[in-house]
Design an enzyme around this catalytic site. Structure first.
Site, PDB file in Angstrom:
ATOM      1  CE1 TYR A 144      -3.690   2.320   0.642  1.00  0.00           C
ATOM      2  CE2 TYR A 144      -2.107   3.247   2.832  1.00  0.00           C
ATOM      3  CZ  TYR A 144      -3.399   3.710   1.717  1.00  0.00           C
ATOM      4  OH  TYR A 144      -4.437   4.120   1.980  1.00  0.00           O
ATOM      5  CG  ASP A 239       5.463   4.236   0.702  1.00  0.00           C
ATOM      6  OD1 ASP A 239       6.135   4.797   1.967  1.00  0.00           O
ATOM      7  OD2 ASP A 239       4.691   3.761   0.052  1.00  0.00           O
ATOM      8  CE  LYS A 267       1.214   5.448   8.205  1.00  0.00           C
ATOM      9  NZ  LYS A 267       0.657   4.531   7.198  1.00  0.00           N
TER      10      LYS A 267
END
Ligand SMILES: *Cc1c(COP(=O)(O)O)cnc(C)c1O
Length: 430
Positions: A144, A239, A267
């Protein structure tokens, strides 16, 4: 436990917000009827609107590596707020933040701050396309990378949990530019390069896959990606929105010693405020506006409150022994959970890396998307509900990671293991 207020809020929310939540992974659809609504967080604990207390193993899906409200982060944000919340003009702390990231993350020479992980991956891919003059990208099934159109093809996380890995609303013309390969299968990547020579701009990968549950890279997989992309003039994009500053202070690239061309972060670097970033080789980053032609912008990019929070958490994480301490706790927890499963006679596959782990309810060792899909989601649901009822807040999906923080105490870990013994027995009784 009583959930009266959560139930009432959820019913109202469902009339006003699609599915009652502002991000699909927060729904408990895969494990029950309604999510608990949170009142506040403190250290390793969450308190819901009915006064129930939980040990929190979601930690906001990654940002809270120090737990809720670490003193230094809260103080930094409040101090920053006394000077203003946003200026739409450059500030000194953005330079400090850039320097901090460049010093820590081995492959990053220049960085641009954005406001979410989605923006980071979306912008990095635009840059890769602008830089190479090619259109196609390669991603892996079950990974994702946020919800930009060309990344919602065979996607992980909530897209996977709710059975819509390839979303309606993504035009075929865009979807056709995204090629999908199999994580941990370098031959599936080589086959795409053979099929589309000189058309692939970039391969984007979670170096440690965290959105189909935790799946670790097999030896040679990341090296193979580095080689094949370099050979074909395509960029390699890591990522590291989850793994950045979690796998280590320098991310997964430091642990596995692989230098991608571009890196996406989010994050943790926001310390709990909305942040993302993408960076990489200077030669490539110099193609970003206003110094280069690839356009990307943001009204709140480099927001002073977010930068203050990010700097404060990174300063704490830079202290010696922090990663070792959190990993030791995680290992203790994982060992206890495995023992509890064994005792109850429940077969699981348990993957762990740094302060992340996933319990897959399957006998198959999980080193691929296909292996993750063999999990028994009914067993997960029973386990999840048994843990929630005892005051342990786990990701409400088989295909997500548990996130451990520095705030989790030895006692929390021991209590979690005891509760898991009961939860595994409930699974065994199915
Ligand atoms: C969470 C996540 C994103 C998206 O970040 P948002 O801030 O939710 O947009 C991208 N990539 C990975 C690996 C993630 O886990």
């Amino acid at each position: 436990m009583e959930y009266t207020n959560s139930k009432r809020l959820f019913e109202e929310a469902c009339e006003l917000i699609p599915g009652g939540v502002n991000s699909p992974v927060r729904a408990f659809k895969a494990v029950g009827d309604y999510p608990v609504f949170i009142e506040r967080g403190e250290g390793a604990y969450l308190y819901d609107v009915d006064g129930n207390k939980y040990v929190d193993y979601i930690c906001s899906w990654g940002p809270l590596l120090l737990g809720h409200q670490p003193e230094t982060v809260s103080k930094a944000v409040m101090e920053a707020l006394t000077k203003g919340s946003t200026y739409g003009a450059p500030t000194g702390i953005e330079v400090e933040m850039a320097k901090k990231i460049v010093d820590a993350v081995p492959s990053v020479e220049m960085v641009r701050m954005v406001s979410s992980g989605t923006e980071a991956t979306m912008s990095a891919l635009r840059l890769a396309r602008g830089y190479t003059g090619r259109n196609k990208i390669v991603k892996f099934e079950g990974c994702y990378h946020g919800h930009a159109d060309h990344l919602l093809i065979k996607a992980g996380s909530g897209a996977l949990t709710f059975g819509v890995p390839s979303s309606p609303g993504v035009p075929e013309s865009i979807a056709s530019e995204t090629l999908t390969a199999q994580y941990n299968d370098i031959d599936s990547v080589k086959a795409l390069f053979a099929q589309y020579p000189d058309q692939i701009a970039a391969v984007i990968v979670e170096p440690i896959a965290g959105n189909m549950g935790l799946v670790l890279p097999k030896e040679g997989f990341l090296e193979g990606l580095r080689e094949v992309t370099a050979e074909h003039g395509a960029l390699l994009i890591f990522d590291e929105v989850i793994s950045g500053f979690r796998a280590s202070f320098g991310g997964a690239q430091k642990v596995y010693n692989i230098m991608p061309d571009l890196t996406c972060m989010g994050k943790i670097i926001g310390g709990g405020l909305p942040v993302g970033a993408y960076g990489g080789k200077k030669e490539i980053m110099m193609h970003v506006a206003p110094v280069g032609p690839v356009y990307q912008a943001g009204t709140l990019s480099g927001n002073p409150l977010a930068m203050a929070a990010g700097m404060a958490i990174l300063d704490e994480l830079a202290k010696p022994g922090v990663y070792e301490e959190i990993e030791a706790k995680t290992k203790k927890l994982v060992q206890g959970l495995q023992a509890a499963a064994d005792k109850a006679g429940v077969k699981i596959a348990l993957n762990q890396s740094a302060s992340l782990f996933t319990i897959f309810f399957t006998e198959t060792p999980v080193d691929s998307y296909q292996a993750a899909m063999t999990s028994n989601t009914e067993q997960f649901k029973v386990f999840f509900q048994a843990m929630l009822g005892q005051g342990f807040y786990l990701p409400p999906s088989q295909f997500e990671c548990w996130f451990v923080s520095q705030a989790h105490s030895d006692e929390d870990i021991e209590n979690t293991i005891k509760a898991a013994e009961i939860a595994f027995q409930a699974v065994a009784a199915l």
